[in-house]
Design a protein around this motif. Structure first.
Motif, PDB file in Angstrom:
ATOM      1  N   UNK A  16      51.442  42.971  37.421  1.00 14.75           N
ATOM      2  CA  UNK A  16      51.260  41.529  37.592  1.00 14.75           C
ATOM      3  C   UNK A  16      51.456  41.123  39.047  1.00 14.75           C
ATOM      4  N   UNK A  17      52.504  41.641  39.685  1.00 18.82           N
ATOM      5  CA  UNK A  17      52.792  41.286  41.070  1.00 18.82           C
ATOM      6  C   UNK A  17      51.665  41.703  42.003  1.00 18.82           C
ATOM      7  N   UNK A  18      51.169  42.906  41.824  1.00 20.06           N
ATOM      8  CA  UNK A  18      50.164  43.431  42.746  1.00 20.06           C
ATOM      9  C   UNK A  18      48.815  42.739  42.543  1.00 20.06           C
ATOM     10  N   UNK A  19      48.350  42.689  41.298  1.00 23.66           N
ATOM     11  CA  UNK A  19      47.012  42.143  41.078  1.00 23.66           C
ATOM     12  C   UNK A  19      46.995  40.625  41.204  1.00 23.66           C
ATOM     13  N   UNK A  20      47.941  39.974  40.558  1.00 26.30           N
ATOM     14  CA  UNK A  20      47.971  38.503  40.642  1.00 26.30           C
ATOM     15  C   UNK A  20      48.360  38.064  42.045  1.00 26.30           C
ATOM     16  N   UNK A  21      49.362  38.714  42.625  1.00 21.00           N
ATOM     17  CA  UNK A  21      49.849  38.297  43.938  1.00 21.00           C
ATOM     18  C   UNK A  21      48.875  38.571  45.062  1.00 21.00           C
ATOM     19  N   UNK A  22      48.244  39.738  45.037  1.00 20.30           N
ATOM     20  CA  UNK A  22      47.328  40.087  46.112  1.00 20.30           C
ATOM     21  C   UNK A  22      46.056  39.267  46.044  1.00 20.30           C
ATOM     22  N   UNK A  23      45.391  39.293  44.893  1.00 13.86           N
ATOM     23  CA  UNK A  23      44.069  38.669  44.790  1.00 13.86           C
ATOM     24  C   UNK A  23      44.128  37.159  44.977  1.00 13.86           C
ATOM     25  N   UNK A  24      45.127  36.511  44.375  1.00 15.99           N
ATOM     26  CA  UNK A  24      45.172  35.058  44.477  1.00 15.99           C
ATOM     27  C   UNK A  24      45.485  34.599  45.894  1.00 15.99           C
ATOM     28  N   UNK A  25      46.421  35.276  46.560  1.00 19.94           N
ATOM     29  CA  UNK A  25      46.773  34.872  47.920  1.00 19.94           C
ATOM     30  C   UNK A  25      45.638  35.177  48.894  1.00 19.94           C
ATOM     31  N   UNK A  26      44.991  36.314  48.710  1.00 19.87           N
ATOM     32  CA  UNK A  26      43.837  36.647  49.542  1.00 19.87           C
ATOM     33  C   UNK A  26      42.745  35.592  49.408  1.00 19.87           C
TER      34      UNK A  26
END
Length: 418
Positions: free
Chosen positions: A252-262
């Motif tokens: 959750x942290x990697x996919x949600x955090x990376x893609x949304x912030x990018x």
């Protein structure tokens, strides 16, 4: 719904699946005029239940916050588990587990309260704020690499690597493996969506899970000051995260955090370039940037919809009878343009005094990483405008193309000059 109007079904399904490149906001405005809660074809494979889109703020907030009537895990409603498969339209267990696992966004009370209580012991606001110096360092390093060129691809050179490097550092991924995490994240995000699963995704999910299991075990043997080590060490009166819960949290942290912030950084930059008078305000006064981040999240946030909710019993919502087991999809990008809530809702205003938006969701499943996304957005835009105040688009505006990641509109490339 207004007399004589019909729901543009294919257009709606195109937006939800990530198959449409059209500007979605005129469609969303049309949907708000048609109704607050609109029936749509079931977007996730065959089902005996009805699917509904929620178009406005008040009703979307209710769905997201009302745990008594709506849940995120349909297991208690659909005991045969078909809903799990139907999220991607696939029977592949790897894809199903990606959507419905032990992560915070996929479980209901009381399990959610237990897991969030454990995770929050490590994932504190103090921990997030403590990342600020490292976020600033990474932002400067990325811009150092392109400064002399006078041009860059803002997506590939800045918006993508900044959050993936921050999150990889945060959870304890060795620098030599940051590239692997980025590749997996990109491939999975580009190939997975509501009712959609590209062929390569299952293999990528398996590779990623195997890598993370090995890293978790390494951190058990040799703990550090990273988040995996902290999560491994949590023990609340004998209660701790098991491997499946920890793996789901890291996913959750990697996919949600990376893609949304990018997407926030790249799409936000394009929105500012599209509104030069708003960009000028930020260049003149960097103190406006934290508020501008909130307005960019409202105006064209990273997530099109919230995760599906399932009606636990029959309930009236927005003048419609929602039956037990029906799927309800809060349309975040539409709710964030709700004319009843926001004056001049289709206008970008970086000075807007805003009390709330739904870009991070709402209720108990509100994004755990929202404080980190805000820190990253603040630093990313502030650093970009300080160092490259004459930033401008490097290609004709009509040549900018949208892509879709996890069924949300984003940019695969954005050439800029400075």
């Amino acid at each position: 719904m207004q007399q004589g109007q019909k729901v543009p079904e294919q257009a709606i399904l195109g937006v939800l699946s990530g198959k449409s490149g059209d500007n979605p906001f005129p469609l969303f405005a049309q949907m708000r005029e048609m109704g607050t809660v609109i029936p749509i074809p079931f977007p996730m494979g065959a089902s005996n239940n009805q699917a509904w889109i929620v178009t406005r703020m008040e009703e979307a907030m209710k769905v997201l916050k009302d745990q008594a009537h709506f849940c995120v895990n349909p297991a208690s409603i659909h005991e045969n588990g078909e809903s799990k498969q139907s999220l991607t339209g696939s029977e592949d267990p790897a894809a199903a587990d990606f959507f419905l696992t032990n992560s915070l966004n996929a479980i209901d009370e009381p399990d959610h309260r237990r897991l969030r209580s454990l995770v929050s012991k490590a994932f504190t606001p103090k921990f997030m704020e403590g990342l600020r110096p490292r976020v600033q360092e990474i932002a400067n390093e990325l811009l150092d690499q392109v400064e002399e060129k006078g041009e860059m691809d803002l997506v590939k050179d800045y918006a993508n690597p900044l959050p993936i490097n921050v999150i990889s550092d945060m959870i304890g991924v060795p620098k030599s493996d940051h590239g692997k995490i980025h590749i997996w994240s990109e491939k999975i995000a580009n190939g997975l969506g509501l009712g959609r699963l590209d062929a390569e995704v299952s293999e990528n999910l398996k590779e990623f899970s195997e890598y993370m299991r090995g890293l978790i075990e390494q951190k058990r043997q040799n703990p550090g000051d990273d988040l995996i080590s902290q999560l491994n060490a949590i023990d609340d009166l004998g209660d701790r995260l098991n491997e499946s819960e920890l793996l789901s949290m890291l996913q959750l942290l990697i996919f949600a955090g990376h893609e949304t912030t990018s997407t926030l950084i790249s799409t936000g930059t394009l929105m500012l370039l599209d509104h030069p008078e708003q960009l000028a305000l930020l260049k003149e006064n960097h103190a406006l940037i934290p508020g501008a981040v909130e307005e960019l999240l409202r105006f064209h946030g990273p997530s099109t919809i919230a995760g599906p909710r399932y009606a636990k019993e029959d309930i009236e919502l927005g003048g419609q009878l929602i039956k037990k087991g029906d799927v309800v999809l809060p349309l975040l990008k539409s709710a964030n343009r709700d004319e009843r809530i926001f004056a001049d809702s289709d206008e970008l205003d970086v000075t807007r005094n805003m009390k709330r938006h739904l870009a991070f969701g709402q209720g108990i499943h509100m994004c755990l990483g929202a404080p980190l996304a805000r820190v990253e957005g603040d630093i990313a835009f502030t650093t970009l405008l300080k160092r490259f105040p004459d930033l401008r688009l490097g290609i004709p505006r009509e040549d900018v193309k949208w892509e879709f990641k996890l069924a949300a509109q984003g940019l695969g490339t954005l050439p800029v000059t400075f």
